[in-house]
Design a protein around this motif. Structure first.
Motif, short mmCIF file in Angstrom:
data_model
loop_
_atom_site.label_atom_id
_atom_site.label_comp_id
_atom_site.label_asym_id
_atom_site.label_seq_id
_atom_site.Cartn_x
_atom_site.Cartn_y
_atom_site.Cartn_z
N GLY A 134 -11.42 8.50 -25.78
CA GLY A 134 -11.15 7.68 -24.61
C GLY A 134 -10.31 8.38 -23.56
O GLY A 134 -9.97 7.77 -22.53
N GLY A 135 -9.98 9.65 -23.78
CA GLY A 135 -9.19 10.40 -22.82
C GLY A 135 -10.05 11.00 -21.72
O GLY A 135 -11.17 10.55 -21.47
N ALA A 136 -9.54 12.06 -21.09
CA ALA A 136 -10.28 12.64 -19.97
C ALA A 136 -9.91 14.10 -19.81
O ALA A 136 -8.80 14.54 -20.12
N VAL A 137 -10.88 14.85 -19.29
CA VAL A 137 -10.70 16.25 -18.91
C VAL A 137 -11.01 16.36 -17.43
O VAL A 137 -12.01 15.81 -16.95
N LEU A 138 -10.15 17.08 -16.70
CA LEU A 138 -10.39 17.33 -15.29
C LEU A 138 -10.35 18.84 -15.08
O LEU A 138 -9.33 19.49 -15.33
N ASN A 139 -11.49 19.39 -14.64
CA ASN A 139 -11.60 20.83 -14.40
C ASN A 139 -11.51 21.10 -12.91
O ASN A 139 -12.17 20.42 -12.11
#
Length: 250
Positions: A134-139
């Protein structure tokens, strides 16, 4: 309570993101390559905002060091943050080069690909066991993947790969409800590229004339976007390229 990991968080956009996230209620772990004093300064500012902060050394171009970093991060999460996982990952670390296409060397291209493509690809892979469902990655990418400026072909090509990577990560990590997006900043007044946009008045003026909102971007402009994209308020944004450039080269 959210815990966010930011690579390259000791200066520039990483620092702006760390402070914006701390203001939004995140505890923040940053990485730095060599400038421990700058990293400790950012950690101090995070703590002054009432949040937990920590700094770890990491060279994102050294893929062989990622397993050791995993162990160090796991230990810090357990001992300093009382957690087994973290919620958000911002793959921000990187350097820029300004070399005409005709003069770009294989070594320069390899350096950019290692740091901007292979680094976040394999670091994210390595950290999947610590990244919460449920988290997130931002590139972080660049506006230079949409418009061209002389001298940035190798850098922009690497960032173009980051954008494709993000879409595939979003698709394959969706089973864990982990969303992945790309942030593409426009020209920002930082020390990036030896401070070209910040310190060169002619460059700054030229960019201002080509930006709909009538000025060059500031680090806090991007910090605020980072805080938005790494929050539950942006949950339904997934697999997207979000450009934050003030309307440059529309």
């Amino acid at each position: 309570m959210a815990i966010t990991l930011i690579t390259g968080g000791s200066r520039g956009l990483g620092k702006a993101g760390a402070l914006a996230l701390a203001k939004a209620g995140h505890d923040v772990i940053i990485t730095y390559n060599s400038n421990v004093e700058a990293a400790n300064s950012v950690v101090s500012q995070i703590r002054q905002l009432g949040r937990k902060g920590w700094a770890l050394q990491l060279d994102t171009s050294d893929i062989g060091s990622f397993s050791t970093f995993y162990d160090a991060l796991k230990k810090v999460l357990n001992e300093e943050f009382s957690s087994d996982t973290f919620h958000y990952l911002l793959n921000n670390a990187g350097v820029g080069t300004h070399t005409p296409f005709a003069q770009t060397t294989p070594q320069e291209l390899d350096m950019l690909l290692n740091m901007h493509v292979k680094g976040p690809y394999f670091l994210t892979q390595q950290l999947l066991g610590l990244l919460e469902d449920g988290g997130a990655v931002l590139n972080v990418s660049s506006g230079l993947t949409r418009f061209c400026l002389p001298g940035y072909s190798a850098y922009a090509m690497a960032k173009g790969a980051v954008e494709v990577m993000s879409r595939y990560q979003a698709y394959e990590l969706g089973v864990r409800k982990i969303r992945v997006n790309t942030l593409a900043p426009g020209a920002i007044e930082t020390d990036f590229g030896e401070g070209l946009v910040r310190d060169n008045a002619a460059v700054n003026s030229a960019i201002t004339e080509r930006t709909a909102l009538g000025r060059v971007g500031l680090p806090d402009d991007i910090g605020d976007v980072i805080a938005l994209l790494l929050s539950d308020k942006s949950y339904w944004i997934n697999g997207q390229r979000i450009e934050a450039s003030g309307g440059m080269n529309l």
